[in-house]
Scaffold this active site. Sequence first.
Site, PDB file in Angstrom:
ATOM      1  N   LYS A 110       0.823  -1.207   0.000  1.00 29.53           N
ATOM      2  CA  LYS A 110       0.000   0.000   0.000  1.00 29.53           C
ATOM      3  C   LYS A 110       0.868   1.274   0.000  1.00 29.53           C
ATOM      4  O   LYS A 110       0.426   2.329  -0.449  1.00 29.53           O
ATOM      5  CB  LYS A 110      -0.931   0.034   1.213  1.00 29.53           C
TER       6      LYS A 110
HETATM    7  C1  LIG Z   1      -4.131  -4.763   0.143  1.00 31.44           C
HETATM    8  C2  LIG Z   1      -3.290  -5.991   0.064  1.00 31.44           C
HETATM    9  C3  LIG Z   1      -3.544  -6.987  -0.888  1.00 31.44           C
HETATM   10  C4  LIG Z   1      -4.710  -6.896  -1.841  1.00 31.44           C
HETATM   11  O1  LIG Z   1      -4.546  -5.895  -2.805  1.00 31.44           O
HETATM   12  P1  LIG Z   1      -5.796  -5.342  -3.625  1.00 31.44           P
HETATM   13  O2  LIG Z   1      -5.288  -4.216  -4.417  1.00 31.44           O
HETATM   14  O3  LIG Z   1      -6.807  -4.911  -2.581  1.00 31.44           O
HETATM   15  O4  LIG Z   1      -6.313  -6.469  -4.436  1.00 31.44           O
HETATM   16  C5  LIG Z   1      -2.689  -8.072  -0.942  1.00 31.44           C
HETATM   17  N1  LIG Z   1      -1.661  -8.203  -0.080  1.00 31.44           N
HETATM   18  C6  LIG Z   1      -1.396  -7.273   0.852  1.00 31.44           C
HETATM   19  C7  LIG Z   1      -0.267  -7.492   1.789  1.00 31.44           C
HETATM   20  C8  LIG Z   1      -2.183  -6.129   0.955  1.00 31.44           C
HETATM   21  O5  LIG Z   1      -1.915  -5.210   1.882  1.00 31.44           O
END
Ligand SMILES: *Cc1c(COP(=O)(O)O)cnc(C)c1O
Length: 492
Positions: A110
């Site tokens: 993120k």
């Molecule tokens: C948010 C997240 C995901 C999923 O990603 P999306 O864009 O919501 O599909 C996968 N792995 C981790 C560690 C995340 O923080």
Amino acid sequence: MLYTSTRRKLNPITATKAILQGISSEGGLFVPTKLPKMDFTVDELSKWSYQEIAYRVMRLFFDEIQDEDLKYCINHAYDEKFDTKEIAPLVHTKTGHFLELFHGPTIAFKDMALSILPYLMLTSKRYNGEEKDIVILTATSGDTGKAALEGFANVAGTKIIVFFPQDGVSEVQKQQMLTTEGENTCVIGVRGNFDDCQSTVKEIFQDQVFAEELSSKNYKFSSANSINVGRLVPQVAYYFAAYGKMLRDGKVVAGEAMNVVVPTGNFGNILAAYYAKEMGLPIGKLICASNSNKVLFDFFESGTYDRNRPFFLTESPSMDILISSNLERLLYHISGEDTELVSDMMTALKEEGKYAVTDKMREGLKDFYGGYADDVKTKAYIKKVYEEEGYLMDTHTAVAYAVYDDYLKETKDETPTVIVSTASPYKFTHSVMTALDSKYEEIGDFKLLEEMHHLIKGDMPKAMDQIETRKIWHKEVCDVSQMKEMVRKFLV
Ligand SMILES: *Cc1c(COP(=O)(O)O)cnc(C)c1O
């Protein structure tokens, strides 16, 4: 480059307005009226820095933002906050190419978008003469919350409110959020799951009366969830960077296709890969990996999206989602931009919990492959890849790896494939260490940090330094029905 809604034909708006607003007033998501084409070569990608690539990709989506402003945003986002100059390194093991997106301040992917979103938001404010304070309202399955807090804490002219499922995040994730400093931050545990948090946040966004009340107090809502185009677009960049590195390292020849495997929850990350492909990057298959909450796997199998099913709390909590918001954008593109159809589907999803796509739309899904792995399988792969290749994956990345292995067995497709690695194993120490040895079962996340450090070369990430003993600033917990009231309480 202008933006329109997935649910309604409206007069297209500028990128900075779309970033400020977050979501369209009728609940649709903003999408570019036309996806841009890459205007550089893959050979150039192999020579450019991450910042240069991000600039060349993002300027195509945000052409309204002046070059020097966009460069300012990029250079302040992707700086020493990341523990490697590469920003998103590509690590080759015996059997995999891992695109590590966890080298930012909160050690999950993120950060790739949320370290730049505050800069884009402030730029958007300035471009539009917006004088109200921006209130970032966010629902998190664990990682978005901390990354957004990290990005927005102490940013003048903004406030940030984060809701997370009280019992649906890891010990480390929770501690990271609750210990955030900053006058303008507010973190609240919700007695409910992520979908409850996300749906309620969306409802608050659409509540016009509430919006007016806040407007009179000089506040304007926006979103840091992946429904915001200001988050989606920066994510497109790392697929270009990944290709450049595959080329640089001799793993593909220029123009040769590369597959990607993406551990998926809200469908933002894999949608960014789809955008990259549509822009002309040679991506072959888009392999969508789910955990036991395999609503996307079933969708790709059957063409029906059905959220009426039990919800599982898994060891990959950031993917514990039954409503993948960004899928709506894909539906918009593969339906030939049929806003009425998308709108009907989203109404059906809200009212009946499901919808089916048309045959024509299924055509548009042919480059996607869905797979899933439960916790047992995920943990078996963590152990296997560690023992055989000396590489320690976190649980989310391991879901992707497991699905990739199934894909290989099923298709024998030898296209070079990048596995998107979305979190550092340090973020999920208990799950990862117990995958290696059951003797760690009774030991908590924090105590296992040092144990894990013995297994991994290099420094422990700064994000984990003294994590257990930091001061808790946020103690509030509420029911789903109280969320709106909590927002009001914090703001007035
Ligand atoms: C948010 C997240 C995901 C999923 O990603 P999306 O864009 O919501 O599909 C996968 N792995 C981790 C560690 C995340 O923080």
